[in-house]
Design an enzyme around this catalytic site. Structure first.
Site, short mmCIF file in Angstrom:
data_model
loop_
_atom_site.label_atom_id
_atom_site.label_comp_id
_atom_site.label_asym_id
_atom_site.label_seq_id
_atom_site.Cartn_x
_atom_site.Cartn_y
_atom_site.Cartn_z
N GLY A 33 0.82 -1.21 0.00
CA GLY A 33 0.00 0.00 0.00
C GLY A 33 0.85 1.26 0.00
O GLY A 33 0.61 2.20 -0.77
N ASP A 34 1.87 1.28 0.85
CA ASP A 34 2.78 2.42 0.90
C ASP A 34 3.50 2.59 -0.43
O ASP A 34 3.65 3.71 -0.95
CB ASP A 34 3.81 2.22 2.01
CG ASP A 34 3.20 2.32 3.39
OD1 ASP A 34 2.90 3.43 3.83
OD2 ASP A 34 3.02 1.26 4.03
N SER A 35 3.99 1.48 -0.99
CA SER A 35 4.77 1.55 -2.22
C SER A 35 3.91 2.02 -3.39
O SER A 35 4.36 2.78 -4.25
CB SER A 35 5.39 0.19 -2.53
OG SER A 35 6.29 -0.18 -1.50
N ALA A 82 3.32 5.75 -2.99
CA ALA A 82 4.56 6.45 -3.34
C ALA A 82 4.76 6.49 -4.84
O ALA A 82 5.17 7.50 -5.42
CB ALA A 82 5.74 5.77 -2.67
#
Length: 398
Positions: free
Chosen positions: A169-171, A174
């Site tokens: 999710g973070d990647s 980003a």
């Protein structure tokens, strides 16, 4: 280690204020493509990513902080905030992934920064976005994965929703933030103005959910957890061999016919249970069982030889050791060797994607010290003399 910068973003300056994963990964992507990334860390404590990873060797930092210069600044005090304003005045892109409203509280919101530098592109990564009823909620990548629909469909159907072994999710947030920054750079060529890139974790996940929402909206179909398969897509699964597991994707008609020949069962391609995509989907379990009975009689290497011979999409399920030994990884330089004074020689993923004329690269190691480049950035770029730098350091501002 300071290699020549051949990247497409050479000459673009990025100020990275974010911490943990999403903000820093966005900065990593831009840095790999040639941008000059100045990472602002809290004095003394630094980015928590310095201490994330397995064992004593915190090697995640070596990946996410490569191609960056570290300066320290306490954003919670006016003098630290003023430093960020001075940095922003020189920059093309600023990245932050604080809780919405935090930058505004510090006097560093888009209106404040655009008053200083109208050309600045501000990438804002957050759990729920900068607007809407949930915007003020705290949000991590896993929460975005759940809200965006990812978690519900990952795992085995008889167990609770699972997660990937990486912070997807973070990647994703980003990556979309980086994509937005590149689009904003192009738009700035026409308008002369910067803008805000609002990348929400849950919406980044939502973008890769294929037809999950319209399938429900139109048909009432609810996608559920299906383990190692996609329901109705067959054969496409992980199959057992005598010495391991192997992934085969032969769900297209012609490819399935080639698989049948490889199995020595060409007649299966004409069997009404398996002759079409829809039929194979209806008989998915029995078809997988039939293929598994055959693959168990072979080793992984024997099976792979047959798949290559018959031009069937298939492959081993790689672990790190496989990647380090694979000739294709080597030929494409998918991994790059680093030589660190702290860790010695080790390999990590290279810059990606590959550009033919302006390739990205890993030009410098992750900064080992918090504020390692304070003298260089605050002195040469902002024009502070050593006495002022020393005063700010003694006061805990940097």
């Amino acid at each position: 280690m300071d290699l020549e910068n051949t990247g497409a973003l050479a000459g673009i300056r990025v100020i990275e204020l974010g911490q943990l994963i999403a903000g820093p990964f966005c900065g990593q992507l831009l840095g790999d493509m040639g941008a000059d990334v100045i990472k602002v860390e809290p004095p003394r404590q630094g980015d928590p990513m310095r201490n994330w990873g397995h064992g004593d060797a915190k090697l995640w930092w070596e990946v996410v902080a490569r191609n960056k210069k570290s300066v320290s600044a306490n954003l919670r005090v006016p003098e630290g905030q003023d430093i960020v304003r001075k940095l922003a005045a020189t920059a093309d892109i600023l990245i932050e992934n604080f809780k919405p409203g935090t930058m505004e509280k510090w006097g560093l919101g888009p209106d404040d920064l655009h008053a200083i530098n109208p050309r600045l592109i501000i990438v804002r990564v957050s759990g729920y976005g900068q607007t809407g009823p949930y915007s003020s909620r705290a949000g991590f990548g896993g929460i975005g994965e759940a809200m965006g629909g990812w978690r519900y469909i990952v795992g085995d159907p008889d167990r609770a929703p699972s997660r990937m072994g990486v912070s997807i999710g973070d990647s994703l947030a980003a990556t979309y933030g980086c994509m937005g920054a590149l689009a904003a750079l192009h738009a700035r060529e026409r308008t002369g103005r910067g803008q805000v890139v609002d990348s929400a974790l849950y919406e980044a996940v939502l973008q890769v959910m294929e037809s999950l929402v319209p399938e429900y909206a139109v048909q009432g179909h609810v996608r559920t957890r299906s383990g190692s398969i996609l329901e109705g897509i067959a054969p496409s699964n992980v199959y057992p061999t005598s010495d391991g597991e192997y992934l085969i994707g032969a769900n297209q008609d012609a490819i399935f016919g080639r698989l049948c020949k490889a199995m020595g069962r060409p007649e299966l391609a004409g069997d009404e249970r398996y002759a079409t995509h829809v039929a194979r989907g209806r008989h998915q379990t029995e078809l997988d069982d039939l293929i598994a009975d055959w693959t168990r009689t072979l080793t992984v290497d024997e099976l792979e030889t047959l798949m290559i011979e018959h031009s069937i999409p298939a492959g081993k399920i790689y672990r790190a050791a496989d990647m380090l030994e694979d000739p294709h990884f080597a030929a494409r330089e998918a991994l790059v060797e680093m030589d660190s004074p702290r860790w010695g020689k080790f390999r990590m993923q290279n810059s990606f994607p590959k550009l033919s004329d302006t390739p990205g690269s890993i030009r410098s190691l992750a900064p080992t010290e918090i504020g390692q480049h304070n003298a260089e950035i605050y002195g040469a770029l902002l024009g502070l003399d050593q006495a002022e730098i020393d005063r700010l350091s003694a006061a805990g501002v940097i």
